[in-house]
Enzyme design. Structure first.
Site, mmCIF file in Angstrom:
data_model
loop_
_atom_site.group_PDB
_atom_site.id
_atom_site.type_symbol
_atom_site.label_atom_id
_atom_site.label_comp_id
_atom_site.label_asym_id
_atom_site.label_seq_id
_atom_site.Cartn_x
_atom_site.Cartn_y
_atom_site.Cartn_z
ATOM 1 N N VAL A 108 -6.916 -1.845 -7.764
ATOM 2 C CA VAL A 108 -5.946 -0.839 -7.352
ATOM 3 C C VAL A 108 -5.914 0.234 -8.431
ATOM 4 C CG1 VAL A 108 -3.543 -0.366 -6.767
ATOM 5 C CG2 VAL A 108 -4.561 -2.569 -6.148
ATOM 6 N N CYS A 109 -6.001 1.489 -8.018
ATOM 7 C CA CYS A 109 -5.870 2.616 -8.938
ATOM 8 C C CYS A 109 -6.908 2.501 -10.060
ATOM 9 C CB CYS A 109 -4.443 2.667 -9.464
ATOM 10 S SG CYS A 109 -3.987 4.201 -10.308
ATOM 11 N N THR A 110 -6.453 2.623 -11.309
ATOM 12 C CA THR A 110 -7.368 2.623 -12.442
ATOM 13 C C THR A 110 -7.896 1.232 -12.765
ATOM 14 O OG1 THR A 110 -5.389 2.589 -13.832
ATOM 15 C CG2 THR A 110 -6.484 4.706 -13.529
ATOM 16 N N THR A 128 -10.704 5.672 -6.898
ATOM 17 C CA THR A 128 -9.618 5.413 -7.833
ATOM 18 C C THR A 128 -8.616 6.544 -7.656
ATOM 19 O OG1 THR A 128 -9.074 4.893 -10.145
ATOM 20 C CG2 THR A 128 -10.654 6.675 -9.773
#
Length: 331
Positions: A108-110, A128
């Protein structure tokens, strides 16, 4: 009954929402009949508590060093602590090890930075958070970074854009594991959309800041977004701005990275997406309002931008618009 083992990896300065969107959705699925249920746990370095980016502290339930497979799903959270985590031999080494023992792997995300550091994204397409996409691409040239979608699935590896996009990815997992009916039930209890298509754009004309550079481009963009049903051919826009088509195209490419024609088509598609989600207007009416010549032209533009037809997109928004299914035409 043996459950589906899901391990979420956390670390200091991880984003609490990245973790909670995944864990809450899966536990909600258990409450509504997921069989086999999800066995969800948070793994941290040495099993110690981690202080999230919000300042709240989470207690690790397992030491990542001691987790063994097989796992159903391994999810690596993101957060402002991602760089330190991606530089940690403990975190990266054990994520790499556990990935080999997992049916599917996600970030998730970074958290994508940690998967990339572990070599798990080499040769794959990944996403991302849009703000960190250039860094991910620069640091890991073997990864095809696409900052546009809210999540990407490439084989058994999935990457989500960030924060609430984790909801969309987790709902997709629930649908894959247990069917669309349970995914819809979980979405209703979470008071969210059924799920946005993975290739829905992270950013759109409704959330992007106006161009900050050339004033002429800003004026043209404002005109386009406010007059979608008008003649928005590049020649017409250039004449209205008092410049040549070539000069207007050059300015758009510099400021927005796309031609005026491409910007108009994208903007109209995104406006159509808003109407599909928020109204029960038939496709022909939406096409007219957004400046498409016909429902078929709308369909072609929508598929080009979102990868799915508008009728399918509208169905994914059904939980937010209960009456739409009975009144919408298909395209």
């Amino acid at each position: 009954m043996t459950g589906r083992r899901v391990v979420v990896v956390g670390y200091h300065a991880a984003e609490l929402l990245d973790i909670a969107c995944v864990t809450s959705s899966l536990i909600m699925a258990n409450h509504h009949g997921a069989a086999p249920p999800y066995d969800v746990s948070l793994a941290t370095p040495s099993g110690l508590p981690v202080t999230c980016a919000t300042g709240l502290t989470l207690q690790g339930q397992q030491a990542i060093e001691r987790v063994t497979g097989p796992l159903d799903t391994l999810v690596v959270s993101g957060g402002i602590g991602h760089e330190e985590a991606a530089a940690s031999r403990v975190v990266v080494g054990h994520v790499r090890r556990l990935a080999r023992e997992s049916r599917r792997v996600a970030s998730v995300c970074t958290g994508a930075e940690i998967l990339a550091a572990a070599g798990l994204l080499d040769g794959r397409r990944a996403t991302t958070h849009w703000e960190y996409a250039p860094e991910l691409a620069a640091r890991h040239p073997a990864v095809t970074v696409d900052a546009r979608p809210i999540f990407v699935r490439d084989g058994n590896v999935a990457t989500a854009a960030g924060v609430t996009s984790a909801l969309d990815l987790t709902l997709a997992f629930i649908e894959e594991d247990h069917g669309a009916a349970l995914a819809r039930t979980v979405a209703r209890y979470l008071v969210t959309y059924l799920q946005r298509p993975g290739n829905q754009a992270q950013m759109s004309m409704f959330t992007e800041s106006p161009p900050l550079g050339d004033g002429l481009v800003r004026r043209v963009v404002e005109y386009v977004t406010g007059h979608l049903g008008a003649d928005l051919a590049t020649a017409t826009l250039a004449a209205g701005a008092g410049v040549s088509e070539r000069h207007l195209t050059r300015l758009f490419l510099k400021e927005l990275g796309e031609t005026p024609g491409r910007f108009v088509r994208r903007t109209r598609a995104e406006a159509a997406a808003q109407l599909l989600a928020a109204t029960s207007l038939p496709m022909s009416a939406i096409a007219t309002r957004c400046g498409f010549g016909s429902a078929e032209t709308l369909r072609q533009a929508f598929v080009d931008h979102y990868g799915i037809p508008p009728s399918r997109y509208r169905l994914t928004q059904a939980s937010a618009l209960p009456s739409a299914a009975g009144t919408a035409n298909t395209a």
